[in-house]
Every structure is written in structure tokens, then in C-alpha cells.
Design a protein around this motif. Structure first.
Motif, mmCIF file in Angstrom:
data_model
loop_
_atom_site.group_PDB
_atom_site.id
_atom_site.type_symbol
_atom_site.label_atom_id
_atom_site.label_comp_id
_atom_site.label_asym_id
_atom_site.label_seq_id
_atom_site.Cartn_x
_atom_site.Cartn_y
_atom_site.Cartn_z
ATOM 1 N N ALA A 142 13.843 -6.085 -5.384
ATOM 2 C CA ALA A 142 13.596 -5.561 -6.732
ATOM 3 C C ALA A 142 14.742 -4.658 -7.189
ATOM 4 C CB ALA A 142 12.275 -4.807 -6.756
ATOM 5 N N GLU A 143 15.233 -3.836 -6.281
ATOM 6 C CA GLU A 143 16.344 -2.938 -6.613
ATOM 7 C C GLU A 143 17.585 -3.730 -7.003
ATOM 8 O OE1 GLU A 143 19.005 0.644 -4.562
ATOM 9 O OE2 GLU A 143 17.556 -0.490 -3.356
ATOM 10 N N LYS A 144 17.861 -4.810 -6.270
ATOM 11 C CA LYS A 144 19.044 -5.623 -6.551
ATOM 12 C C LYS A 144 18.943 -6.310 -7.915
ATOM 13 C CE LYS A 144 21.398 -4.789 -2.867
ATOM 14 N NZ LYS A 144 22.698 -4.060 -2.955
ATOM 15 N N TYR A 145 17.735 -6.642 -8.323
ATOM 16 C CA TYR A 145 17.543 -7.269 -9.634
ATOM 17 C C TYR A 145 17.343 -6.236 -10.742
ATOM 18 C CZ TYR A 145 17.161 -12.052 -7.869
ATOM 19 O OH TYR A 145 17.430 -13.282 -7.318
ATOM 20 N N GLY A 146 17.399 -4.957 -10.398
ATOM 21 C CA GLY A 146 17.251 -3.908 -11.390
ATOM 22 C C GLY A 146 15.837 -3.720 -11.876
ATOM 23 N N LEU A 147 14.862 -4.063 -11.038
ATOM 24 C CA LEU A 147 13.458 -3.934 -11.404
ATOM 25 C C LEU A 147 12.825 -2.765 -10.656
ATOM 26 C CD1 LEU A 147 10.914 -5.194 -12.820
ATOM 27 C CD2 LEU A 147 10.531 -6.434 -10.672
ATOM 28 N N VAL A 154 0.801 -6.868 19.738
ATOM 29 C CA VAL A 154 0.133 -5.838 18.919
ATOM 30 C C VAL A 154 1.011 -5.268 17.809
ATOM 31 C CG1 VAL A 154 -1.076 -3.631 18.929
ATOM 32 C CG2 VAL A 154 -1.390 -5.241 20.832
ATOM 33 N N THR A 155 2.305 -4.993 18.083
ATOM 34 C CA THR A 155 3.104 -4.256 17.106
ATOM 35 C C THR A 155 3.268 -4.993 15.788
ATOM 36 O OG1 THR A 155 5.155 -5.192 17.974
ATOM 37 C CG2 THR A 155 4.405 -3.108 18.934
ATOM 38 N N GLY A 156 3.180 -6.315 15.789
ATOM 39 C CA GLY A 156 3.412 -7.074 14.570
ATOM 40 C C GLY A 156 2.460 -6.749 13.453
ATOM 41 N N THR A 157 1.231 -6.343 13.759
ATOM 42 C CA THR A 157 0.255 -6.031 12.711
ATOM 43 C C THR A 157 0.713 -4.861 11.845
ATOM 44 O OG1 THR A 157 -0.937 -4.671 14.313
ATOM 45 C CG2 THR A 157 -1.734 -6.915 13.985
ATOM 46 N N VAL A 158 1.561 -4.004 12.399
ATOM 47 C CA VAL A 158 2.086 -2.864 11.655
ATOM 48 C C VAL A 158 3.480 -3.147 11.129
ATOM 49 C CG1 VAL A 158 2.764 -0.439 11.812
ATOM 50 C CG2 VAL A 158 0.696 -1.245 12.995
ATOM 51 N N THR A 159 4.348 -3.675 11.994
ATOM 52 C CA THR A 159 5.755 -3.799 11.629
ATOM 53 C C THR A 159 6.036 -4.934 10.657
ATOM 54 O OG1 THR A 159 6.163 -5.126 13.610
ATOM 55 C CG2 THR A 159 6.555 -2.749 13.771
ATOM 56 N N VAL A 160 5.353 -6.064 10.788
ATOM 57 C CA VAL A 160 5.657 -7.194 9.904
ATOM 58 C C VAL A 160 5.391 -6.851 8.438
ATOM 59 C CG1 VAL A 160 5.065 -9.571 9.295
ATOM 60 C CG2 VAL A 160 5.376 -8.943 11.692
ATOM 61 N N PRO A 161 4.206 -6.332 8.061
ATOM 62 C CA PRO A 161 4.011 -5.939 6.659
ATOM 63 C C PRO A 161 5.003 -4.873 6.212
ATOM 64 C CG PRO A 161 1.913 -6.074 7.795
ATOM 65 C CD PRO A 161 2.955 -6.162 8.854
ATOM 66 N N SER A 210 0.811 -1.213 0.000
ATOM 67 C CA SER A 210 0.000 0.000 0.000
ATOM 68 C C SER A 210 0.846 1.267 0.000
ATOM 69 C CB SER A 210 -0.931 0.011 1.217
ATOM 70 O OG SER A 210 -0.180 -0.067 2.411
ATOM 71 N N THR A 211 2.004 1.221 0.644
ATOM 72 C CA THR A 211 2.838 2.418 0.707
ATOM 73 C C THR A 211 4.271 2.034 0.998
ATOM 74 O OG1 THR A 211 3.308 4.470 1.899
ATOM 75 C CG2 THR A 211 2.228 2.717 3.150
ATOM 76 N N PRO A 212 5.228 2.695 0.348
ATOM 77 C CA PRO A 212 6.628 2.435 0.652
ATOM 78 C C PRO A 212 7.085 3.150 1.920
ATOM 79 C CG PRO A 212 6.466 4.081 -1.078
ATOM 80 C CD PRO A 212 5.060 3.617 -0.781
ATOM 81 N N ASN A 213 6.243 4.040 2.454
ATOM 82 C CA ASN A 213 6.593 4.789 3.657
ATOM 83 C C ASN A 213 6.371 3.914 4.881
ATOM 84 O OD1 ASN A 213 7.119 7.155 2.141
ATOM 85 N ND2 ASN A 213 4.912 7.579 2.060
ATOM 86 N N GLU A 214 7.454 3.416 5.433
ATOM 87 C CA GLU A 214 7.345 2.474 6.533
ATOM 88 C C GLU A 214 7.231 3.189 7.868
ATOM 89 O OE1 GLU A 214 12.050 1.553 7.343
ATOM 90 O OE2 GLU A 214 10.988 0.412 5.821
ATOM 91 N N PRO A 215 6.634 2.549 8.863
ATOM 92 C CA PRO A 215 6.593 3.120 10.203
ATOM 93 C C PRO A 215 7.978 3.047 10.836
ATOM 94 C CG PRO A 215 5.714 0.896 10.219
ATOM 95 C CD PRO A 215 5.949 1.249 8.782
ATOM 96 N N ASP A 216 8.120 3.612 12.010
ATOM 97 C CA ASP A 216 9.388 3.580 12.729
ATOM 98 C C ASP A 216 9.684 2.136 13.148
ATOM 99 O OD1 ASP A 216 11.625 4.005 14.211
ATOM 100 O OD2 ASP A 216 10.637 5.109 15.821
ATOM 101 N N LEU A 217 10.749 1.585 12.607
ATOM 102 C CA LEU A 217 11.114 0.195 12.894
ATOM 103 C C LEU A 217 12.291 0.092 13.856
ATOM 104 C CD1 LEU A 217 10.873 -1.307 9.290
ATOM 105 C CD2 LEU A 217 9.182 -1.480 11.129
ATOM 106 N N ARG A 260 9.621 -3.506 2.860
ATOM 107 C CA ARG A 260 11.010 -3.027 2.793
ATOM 108 C C ARG A 260 11.879 -4.059 2.080
ATOM 109 N NH1 ARG A 260 15.925 -2.506 5.709
ATOM 110 N NH2 ARG A 260 16.409 -0.368 6.343
ATOM 111 N N MET A 261 11.680 -5.311 2.404
ATOM 112 C CA MET A 261 12.450 -6.393 1.799
ATOM 113 C C MET A 261 12.175 -6.513 0.305
ATOM 114 S SD MET A 261 12.287 -10.475 2.666
ATOM 115 C CE MET A 261 10.568 -10.538 2.096
ATOM 116 N N LEU A 262 10.905 -6.429 -0.092
ATOM 117 C CA LEU A 262 10.545 -6.568 -1.501
ATOM 118 C C LEU A 262 11.117 -5.427 -2.339
ATOM 119 C CD1 LEU A 262 6.868 -7.817 -1.193
ATOM 120 C CD2 LEU A 262 8.875 -9.150 -1.828
#
Length: 383
Positions: free
Chosen positions: A276-281, A258-265, A25-32, A270-272
């Protein structure tokens, strides 16, 4: 309805396939930052106990492949009498703890015990085969056995090939092994190694890594043989440490109510983007939608609900602090790693203009999920 999962048993990993709506939904991640801190605090630890010059640095080099690391160089103070080294340094998955105060008459292992106590750790006793004088090591070992809850210990007898006579070598190893077992109070597994022979080769390293991998499964993941892999798998292995690190962050954050519902996605997103960047996509909404479609909409349908249930389970008194948190951490670690694995496969073939079937992606995800669970238990401190 019974929504409480067994601590580790996961019969259908597809139930934990991500909800792409949350991930993309958004690349803007919460404070991790809290998740990063939690992860570092719970790194599985190999506690190295041995005299200076026993071969502890060489052991670390054999495990990490970092031939420049030396005890004291690259290590950071951990306690008053110990130094620690996190590997990999930038995105750590494990920790080495080196006890430095063994030669001090007033050495108290209490701080070191507390530094390792709540982690899935193993004690590695490193002894040079030709050195029978091990009084400081033996004294510390007795104190550790008396005061620490350490289930696994391994004795590593080093420099064995310096002793040319096989009979003399056997006697030296047996003498030191007997000393250690007397101090420990029971039989201990051991391995004989020589990290550097005259011709530049080594002896016993494969056996050492096998035994260490049994104690700490993440080691086998880090040392995967690339020799017989196809190109797609070789490229994945190059990113494997980064994917495991993201999985570790997801598992650590999901261990907190509770925090996992926000941080895990957020960690998964972040990983995806990283993959993608490493594969040049270019990883945008269109490519996200194509990836989700390739995997099938049904896979992610239950993930958000399951994730929420795991958070509720963690709030149940007693259960939530044990089984609930353990399950959440292991599942989030495993699901994040499996998502990274299947994303690498999908993006590789996409970059080649090739199609990969949904069945093959499903198979890859499930195999990765099931194959990483042992390491997930160890990494999340739930071994």
C-alpha cells in the motif's frame, strides 16, 4: 475427518485464502527475527565450482542483472574455503556459493558440502572451454559426488566464442565435458556460453537461464520479461522481489511447529502495508475492510482453521517432520505470494478510481497461487 494434506498437491488454493481478521487486526507485528533467520538458513543455493577466471562472476551477473558484482566483491565468508552472495542483498531469495580453495592441495569440500547439504541446491561446474587443465576442479568434483547428496548438476562451458573454429570448439567442449562426466560418474547436462563478445553482446545466455530456471524455479520468477506487460503488471513486477521475500519468510516460519499461527498473518500484514505504501495508499481499517469486501468474506473463513490444522499436523511424530512441515511451508509461501499479487491488482485499480470484479480478483489469486508452487517448493527446501 482426514485433515492431513498431501505433501504438495493442493487442489483448491482458495481454502488457504487469508483470514483478514488476523491479518488486519493490528500493524504491531510480533518478533519475526527467528523467521528471518530461518529463511536465510534455508535459502536455495547455486554452488559454483570452477577455477578463478572461469566466468563465475559473469554467470552471477547474468542471473541477477547486477553488473557490479564480482566474486570477492560483495561476497561474504561462508566457510573456510568459500564465499557466499545472497540475492537480492537486502531481502534475499537465493544464494550463490563460490568455492575458493580449489588450488589448495589440501582442499577438503566437507565444510562446503555441509553448507549446502540441506538446501534445495544445484552444483554448477564452470569451465573455460579453451582450458583443458582442470585437475583441481575434477578432484573436488569427485569428492563432492562421493560425499554430498546433490541431485542436480550443470556444466557451463564459458568463453566458447574465443575459439573461432567450430570443429576446435566442439573438441574443446567435448574434452572438458568428458573429464567432468568421468569424475562425476554419469552423464551431465551442459550449456555453452560467452558472456561478452567483441561487439558487447553475448552468446547462450537465454539457454543458460532456461537450464538454471529448471534447476531453481525462483530464477524464472526473478527474471520475468517485462516487455509485453501492461502497466498494472509492470508495476507488480517492480514489487515482485519484495513480495517473494515476504512469501519466503512466511514459508520458513510455517515450517516450524506452532509458530506459523502467529508469524504467517504477521508477515502477510507487513507485506500488505508495504504494498500500500509503494502505491501511495493509506492502509487503514477502512481500506482493509474494503479490500476484504472486494475479495468476499467467504474466502478467508477457513484460513485460520486450516492454518491451525497444519500446525497440528507438524506435531505428529514422523509425519510432522516431513510431509506436515513441507505442506505448511509450501502453502504459506504460495498463499502469501498470491495475496501480494491480488493486493497489487486491487490497489492499482483503486488508485485509478476503477472497479475490479471479485471474479477477476479470484482468478488472479488462484493463478498466482498455482503458478508459484514450484518456486515455493524450491525456496522452502522442499523440492
Amino acid at each position: 475427518m482426514n485433515f492431513l494434506y498431501p505433501a504438495i498437491t493442493i487442489r483448491n488454493p482458495m481454502k488457504f485464502f487469508p483470514d483478514f481478521k488476523n491479518i488486519f487486526s493490528t500493524p504491531n507485528e510480533p518478533d519475526l527475527s527467528a523467521a528471518f533467520t530461518k529463511h536465510r538458513q534455508t535459502l536455495p543455493t547455486l554452488w559454483l565450482l570452477g577455477k578463478t577466471g572461469a566466468g563465475k562472476s559473469s554467470l552471477i551477473q547474468a542471473v541477477t542483472g547486477n553488473t557490479t558484482i564480482e566474486t570477492g566483491n560483495g561476497f561474504a565468508p561462508c566457510t573456510r574455503t568459500s564465499l557466499s552472495y545472497d540475492f537480492p542483498e537486502d531481502k534475499p531469495l537465493m544464494r550463490f556459493l563460490d568455492t575458493r580453495g580449489l588450488g589448495e592441495s589440501d582442499y577438503d569440500p566437507g565444510e562446503d558440502i555441509r553448507a549446502c547439504q540441506d538446501r534445495s541446491n544445484a552444483l554448477i561446474v564452470v569451465m573455460k572451454a579453451e582450458e583443458p587443465e582442470q585437475s583441481h576442479v575434477l578432484k573436488a568434483l569427485s569428492l563432492i559426488k562421493k560425499n554430498a547428496r546433490i541431485e542436480h548438476a550443470l556444466v557451463v562451458h564459458t568463453a566458447v566464442c574465443l575459439i573461432e573454429s567450430e570443429h576446435e570448439r566442439f573438441q574443446c567442449v567435448k574434452y572438458n565435458q568428458d573429464q567432468v562426466e568421468k569424475a562425476w560418474g554419469s552423464k551431465l547436462d551442459f550449456v555453452e556460453v560467452d558472456f561478452e563478445l567483441n561487439d558487447g553482446s553475448s552468446f547462450g545466455i537465454m539457454k543458460l537461464t532456461e537450464k538454471l530456471s529448471y534447476l531453481m524455479p525462483i530464477i524464472s520468477e526473478l527474471m520475468e520479461d517485462r516487455g509485453h506487460l501492461d502497466l498494472e503488471k509492470k508495476l507488480f513486477v517492480q514489487l515482485k522481489k519484495d513480495i517473494l521475500w515476504h512469501a519466503g519468510i512466511a514459508g520458513a516460519s510455517d515450517a516450524v511447529p506452532v509458530t506459523g499461527t502467529v508469524t504467517v498473518p504477521a508477515v502477510q500484514a507487513r507485506m500488505l502495508y508495504f504494498i500500500a505504501e509503494k502505491y501511495g495508499l493509506e492502509w487503514n481499517r477502512r481500506s482493509m475492510a474494503e479490500f476484504a469486501a472486494a475479495l468476499g468474506a467467504g474466502f478467508g473463513a477457513n484460513f485460520a482453521v486450516r492454518l491451525g490444522i497444519r500446525q497440528l499436523a507438524k506435531l505428529i511424530p514422523g509425519y510432522g517432520q516431513t510431509v506436515g512441515s513441507a505442506t505448511a511451508a509450501v502453502v504459506s509461501f504460495s498463499a502469501t505470494y498470491a495475496l501480494g499479487r491480488v493486493a497489487c491488482k486491487y490497489i492499482y485499480h483503486k488508485s485509478k478510481g476503477e472497479e475490479v470484479s471479485r471474479e477477476e480478483l479470484m482468478k488472479t489469486y488462484k493463478k498466482a497461487f498455482e503458478g508459484i508452487k514450484e518456486a515455493a517448493r524450491n525456496e522452502t527446501g522442499k523440492g
